[in-house]
Design a protein around this motif. Sequence first.
Motif, mmCIF file in Angstrom:
data_model
loop_
_atom_site.group_PDB
_atom_site.id
_atom_site.type_symbol
_atom_site.label_atom_id
_atom_site.label_comp_id
_atom_site.label_asym_id
_atom_site.label_seq_id
_atom_site.Cartn_x
_atom_site.Cartn_y
_atom_site.Cartn_z
ATOM 1 N N LYS A 105 -1.406 -6.205 -6.829
ATOM 2 C CA LYS A 105 -1.719 -5.046 -7.662
ATOM 3 C C LYS A 105 -1.472 -3.732 -6.909
ATOM 4 C CE LYS A 105 -3.049 -6.676 -11.676
ATOM 5 N NZ LYS A 105 -2.361 -6.293 -12.941
ATOM 6 N N MET A 106 -1.650 -3.746 -5.588
ATOM 7 C CA MET A 106 -1.365 -2.550 -4.798
ATOM 8 C C MET A 106 0.102 -2.175 -4.923
ATOM 9 S SD MET A 106 -3.924 -1.026 -3.292
ATOM 10 C CE MET A 106 -3.030 -0.082 -2.066
ATOM 11 N N ASP B 157 -12.416 -1.632 0.931
ATOM 12 C CA ASP B 157 -12.373 -2.936 0.254
ATOM 13 C C ASP B 157 -11.228 -3.045 -0.756
ATOM 14 O OD1 ASP B 157 -14.626 -3.389 1.749
ATOM 15 O OD2 ASP B 157 -16.012 -3.506 0.048
ATOM 16 N N TRP B 158 -10.260 -2.162 -0.658
ATOM 17 C CA TRP B 158 -9.105 -2.222 -1.569
ATOM 18 C C TRP B 158 -8.334 -3.534 -1.421
ATOM 19 C CZ3 TRP B 158 -4.440 -2.912 0.841
ATOM 20 C CH2 TRP B 158 -4.369 -2.571 2.200
ATOM 21 N N VAL C 104 1.603 1.370 -6.125
ATOM 22 C CA VAL C 104 2.587 2.147 -5.364
ATOM 23 C C VAL C 104 3.768 2.510 -6.263
ATOM 24 C CG1 VAL C 104 4.265 2.065 -3.484
ATOM 25 C CG2 VAL C 104 1.949 1.215 -3.114
ATOM 26 N N ALA C 105 4.235 1.552 -7.040
ATOM 27 C CA ALA C 105 5.367 1.802 -7.933
ATOM 28 C C ALA C 105 5.014 2.836 -8.998
ATOM 29 C CB ALA C 105 5.806 0.496 -8.588
ATOM 30 N N HIS C 106 3.810 2.718 -9.573
ATOM 31 C CA HIS C 106 3.375 3.687 -10.584
ATOM 32 C C HIS C 106 3.236 5.083 -9.973
ATOM 33 C CE1 HIS C 106 1.366 5.199 -14.176
ATOM 34 N NE2 HIS C 106 0.429 5.711 -13.384
ATOM 35 N N ALA C 107 2.663 5.136 -8.777
ATOM 36 C CA ALA C 107 2.480 6.421 -8.097
ATOM 37 C C ALA C 107 3.832 7.075 -7.810
ATOM 38 C CB ALA C 107 1.695 6.224 -6.804
ATOM 39 N N LYS C 108 4.797 6.275 -7.411
ATOM 40 C CA LYS C 108 6.129 6.815 -7.126
ATOM 41 C C LYS C 108 6.736 7.459 -8.362
ATOM 42 C CE LYS C 108 10.557 5.574 -5.005
ATOM 43 N NZ LYS C 108 11.362 4.473 -4.389
ATOM 44 N N GLU C 109 6.564 6.817 -9.519
ATOM 45 C CA GLU C 109 7.055 7.386 -10.773
ATOM 46 C C GLU C 109 6.380 8.727 -11.075
ATOM 47 O OE1 GLU C 109 6.423 4.582 -13.854
ATOM 48 O OE2 GLU C 109 7.945 3.155 -13.139
#
Length: 639
Positions: free
Chosen positions: A349-350, A340-341, A354-359
């Motif tokens: 928001k996904m 249900d993401w 993704v951008a935060h995870a890449k950092e």
Amino acid sequence: MKKICSIILLAFSVFSFAENPADYSFFNSDKTIKVEFNLTPKKTPYYKVFFKNKLVINTSELGIVREDGNFYNNMKIVKVSEAKAVQSSYNMLQGKRKKINYAANQYTVSLQNSTGEVMEIIFQISHDGVALRYHFPKTSSDIKKITEEKTTYNFDAAAKAWLQPMSKAKTGWKETNPSYEEHYSMGVPVNTKPVIGEGWVYPALFNANDAWVLIAETGLQENYCGSRLVYNDSSKALQVTFPQKEEIFPNGALNPESQLPWYTPWRIITIGSLKTITESTLGTDLADPAIPMDTSFIKSGLSSWSWVLLKDDSVNFETTLQFIDYASSMNWPYCLIDADWDTRIGDAKMKELVAHAKEKNVKLLVWYNSSGSWNSTEYHPKSKLLSHADRDKEFSRLQEMGIAGVKVDFFGGDGQSMIAYYHAMLKDAAAHQLLVNFHGATLPRGLQRTYPNLLTTEAVKGQEYITFFQDIADLQASHCAMLPFARNAFDPMDFTPMVLDSIPNIKRKTTPAFELALPVLFLSGIQHIAETPVGMVKMPKYVVDYLKDIPTNWDDSKFIDGYPGKYIVMARKKDNVWHIVGINGENKAKEIEIDLSFVTNDSGYIILENEKGFQQLPISKRTKLKVIMKPNGGFVVKM
């Protein structure tokens, strides 16, 4: 007159011998395994298997029944080949061994049925077992359909079996069975009838005449169905049996169908000691080689995962941020976002995640519901992967977004059309450089070699069930001590291991050191770790540091000691470092002695537990290591 009669009798005896010769004998290179082959009085092909001159598998029938022809009885042996040496070398991106060499003696038996149609039975006998499959060499554009496979495994009545029951299709939560999620019956007679009544799944483990035998199948192509084992009361043997009628893709085929020529999947029989069983790679040795693909995007490792302990409400932006940071702090390459993401978080928001995870040097994996109409599950995204066009659209979107892989859940069984669905999904995911994890799924049967982007598959009663049911938690220790000998012997297994702290509303029966051993003991290209950030901060620093460097793509694996369902000690090597882990599947203390002379480094450490909890101690390869595992306990070694 007597002389003439003698000549006639001699001629008759030669003719009879030619029609019914002594058994043909096939051997591996060191003559430890022998297969005898011939026809029964009904002209049905049969085989027997010997290990070190002891009969392990008694007279067992072979054959195929097609809609257009019987290749089971009234058969005639046309030719039996001499031994042909076959060998191959390949690399695996995950699993118990990176560089693998396979060598066997191949024998081909050509047979004709009553109408003159040809079928070949191909045997390959290696140092660790027997593989066999059928081949229809004729060329035909017509679609041929197999209605029954007659392959059987006939064990002596004294043999014991360790077997997982096949579930009844369309039963269970939201009609999601079968998903290979049952507990094993351990040490039972081979003619035991499963309570569920649908036979047994692979791999199936047996102890017969002082030998251990593991039966499985591999090389399952799009044109064949997955099979199971059902005890045939007439032949007194376990027979390869096709799926239940419900196990199909909507309006798809159940049983095998193909044009000719046609090779069926390999039936593999691993034979030897428990060391042979746990170290063998037959399940990938006989699988189809990897398809041409770019593998540069494939990286194995550990992943954080909120849902397993925190459930549906954890699938949100804020919690996912925490679990991304958690993965980063643990040096784990992945974070999994569950069902249900698409609505709980949403695309906008996904993209932020993704951008935060890449950092943070972390990649995201996302959940999908594979199902269309074959069950009533409501979790989503759903019905977005049913056709090639659907998958191309959805996978293109994920690739553009920067998602690393998909966890696809709730498949519908082992029918030929459902197996073709697995293949199609893996091909399309590879084309979009997506990693794949199958849940609510069938056994991989070597697909991880054919499609290196398949990093893991559930097909086990794993941690998820433990979090829901106390009776499942009560059986965890013995269940985990069974899995390396059967389910996880060849194929990656997403058990989603390791709760070091606590499970909400469940009394865990295993100790923290038992849990700590599981990510190394179990083989999976991605290990989705169940422990949360809150639980991890309670652990000693040396435990946390240990978990920051857990490989999943091993260079080698070595069986130390164990017994199915009772305990197991395994060693796995990455570069020059050996990880040795053990778990105790019984509710009584167990002492293990380990000769460390095989390890590379001179010293290292062991993490075990005393009455106060975790304990770390230095160890040396110059002395034998004695370990006392607590009831339902375990240990880890790194050196």
